[in-house]
Motif scaffolding. Structure first.
Motif, short mmCIF file in Angstrom:
data_model
loop_
_atom_site.label_atom_id
_atom_site.label_comp_id
_atom_site.label_asym_id
_atom_site.label_seq_id
_atom_site.Cartn_x
_atom_site.Cartn_y
_atom_site.Cartn_z
N ILE A 261 0.86 -1.17 0.00
CA ILE A 261 0.00 0.00 0.00
C ILE A 261 0.91 1.23 0.00
O ILE A 261 1.75 1.39 0.87
CB ILE A 261 -0.94 0.02 1.22
N LEU A 262 0.72 2.08 -1.01
CA LEU A 262 1.51 3.30 -1.16
C LEU A 262 0.56 4.49 -1.28
O LEU A 262 -0.51 4.38 -1.88
CB LEU A 262 2.40 3.20 -2.40
N THR A 263 0.97 5.62 -0.72
CA THR A 263 0.12 6.81 -0.70
C THR A 263 0.85 8.00 -1.33
O THR A 263 2.04 8.20 -1.09
CB THR A 263 -0.25 7.16 0.77
N VAL A 264 0.11 8.74 -2.14
CA VAL A 264 0.62 9.97 -2.76
C VAL A 264 -0.38 11.07 -2.44
O VAL A 264 -1.58 10.90 -2.63
CB VAL A 264 0.74 9.81 -4.31
N GLU A 265 0.14 12.22 -1.95
CA GLU A 265 -0.73 13.35 -1.65
C GLU A 265 -0.36 14.51 -2.55
O GLU A 265 0.80 14.72 -2.86
CB GLU A 265 -0.57 13.76 -0.18
N ASP A 266 -1.39 15.26 -2.99
CA ASP A 266 -1.13 16.47 -3.78
C ASP A 266 -2.31 17.43 -3.67
O ASP A 266 -3.28 17.16 -2.99
CB ASP A 266 -0.78 16.14 -5.23
N ASN A 267 -2.19 18.55 -4.35
CA ASN A 267 -3.24 19.56 -4.43
C ASN A 267 -3.74 19.51 -5.87
O ASN A 267 -3.12 20.07 -6.76
CB ASN A 267 -2.68 20.93 -4.07
N TYR A 268 -4.83 18.83 -6.10
CA TYR A 268 -5.35 18.57 -7.44
C TYR A 268 -5.46 19.84 -8.29
O TYR A 268 -4.84 19.95 -9.34
CB TYR A 268 -6.71 17.88 -7.32
N ASP A 269 -6.25 20.82 -7.84
CA ASP A 269 -6.42 22.06 -8.61
C ASP A 269 -5.10 22.83 -8.71
O ASP A 269 -4.78 23.39 -9.75
CB ASP A 269 -7.49 22.95 -7.99
N GLY A 270 -4.34 22.86 -7.63
CA GLY A 270 -3.10 23.62 -7.59
C GLY A 270 -1.99 23.04 -8.44
O GLY A 270 -1.01 23.71 -8.74
N LEU A 271 -2.10 21.79 -8.83
CA LEU A 271 -1.07 21.14 -9.65
C LEU A 271 -1.56 20.86 -11.07
O LEU A 271 -1.10 19.92 -11.73
CB LEU A 271 -0.58 19.85 -9.00
N GLY A 272 -2.50 21.63 -11.55
CA GLY A 272 -2.93 21.49 -12.94
C GLY A 272 -3.82 20.30 -13.21
O GLY A 272 -3.91 19.85 -14.35
N LYS A 273 -4.46 19.76 -12.18
CA LYS A 273 -5.42 18.66 -12.34
C LYS A 273 -4.79 17.46 -13.04
O LYS A 273 -5.34 16.88 -13.98
CB LYS A 273 -6.67 19.15 -13.08
N GLN A 274 -3.62 17.07 -12.55
CA GLN A 274 -2.86 15.97 -13.15
C GLN A 274 -3.53 14.62 -12.93
O GLN A 274 -4.26 14.43 -11.97
CB GLN A 274 -1.46 15.93 -12.54
N ASP A 275 -3.21 13.69 -13.81
CA ASP A 275 -3.65 12.30 -13.65
C ASP A 275 -2.93 11.68 -12.45
O ASP A 275 -1.77 12.00 -12.19
CB ASP A 275 -3.30 11.47 -14.89
#
Length: 148
Positions: free
Chosen positions: A89-103
Motif C-alpha cells: 500500500i503506497l500513498t501519494v498526496e497532492d493539491n489537485y487544482d493547484g497542480l494542474g489537475k494531473q492524472d
C-alpha cells in the motif's frame, strides 16, 4: 484635488463591482474527476522493475484541494513470518487544482521476489473539496498488472 480623489474612488468602485464578481464566477462548482483504465509501463513487468502506474482522466474535476491517492497492489511481496504473499500500500498526496489537475501516477519498484502472474491494483482517490456543500469525496479505480 477633489477630482483626483473622485476619479480614484470611481475606478476602485468599478473594479470592485466588475472584477471581483468575475473572479468568483471562475471558481464554478465542485466536479468529481472521471477516470479511465489503469495503464502501466514497462509492459509486461518483471520482478525488480521500476513500474509506473497511471490512471488517465476521462474528464477533469474542479474545486478539489488536498487529494490523497492510496494505491493497493495485491500479493506482490512475500511475508517471511507468515509464509504468505502480502499487499503493498503506497500513498501519494497532492493539491489537485493547484497542480494542474494531473492524472494520478505512481512510480515504485517491484520487489525482487514478486510472484509471476496478474496482480490487482486499486487506486482510491480521497478529495478535500472547497466548493459547495460537499466537504470530502472518494472514488476508486481497479485494474491489473501482469508480472512475468
Amino acid at each position: 484635488m477633489k477630482n483626483k480623489y473622485l476619479v480614484v474612488f470611481t475606478l476602485s468602485l468599478l473594479l470592485t463591482i466588475f472584477v471581483f464578481p468575475a473572479c468568483e464566477n471562475e471558481i464554478g462548482e465542485y466536479v468529481r474527476p472521471q477516470y479511465g483504465s489503469l495503464t502501466y509501463a514497462p509492459r509486461p513487468a518483471v520482478a525488480g522493475d521500476t513500474l509506473e502506474l497511471n490512471i488517465p482522466q476521462k474528464s477533469k474535476g474542479n474545486g478539489i484541494a488536498a487529494t490523497t491517492y492510496t494505491w493497493t497492489i495485491k500479493d506482490i511481496g512475500w511475508d517471511e513470518t507468515t509464509s504468505s504473499s502480502r499487499d503493498t500500500i503506497l500513498t501519494v498526496e497532492d493539491n489537485y487544482d493547484g497542480l494542474g489537475k494531473q492524472d494520478p501516477k505512481l512510480r515504485f519498484c517491484l520487489p525482487a521476489d514478486c510472484p509471476v502472474g496478474n496482480h490487482e491494483v486499486t487506486m482510491t482517490a480521497t478529495f478535500s473539496v472547497y466548493i459547495g456543500s460537499t466537504l470530502f469525496d472518494k472514488v476508486s479505480v481497479r485494474g491489473n498488472i501482469v508480472v512475468e
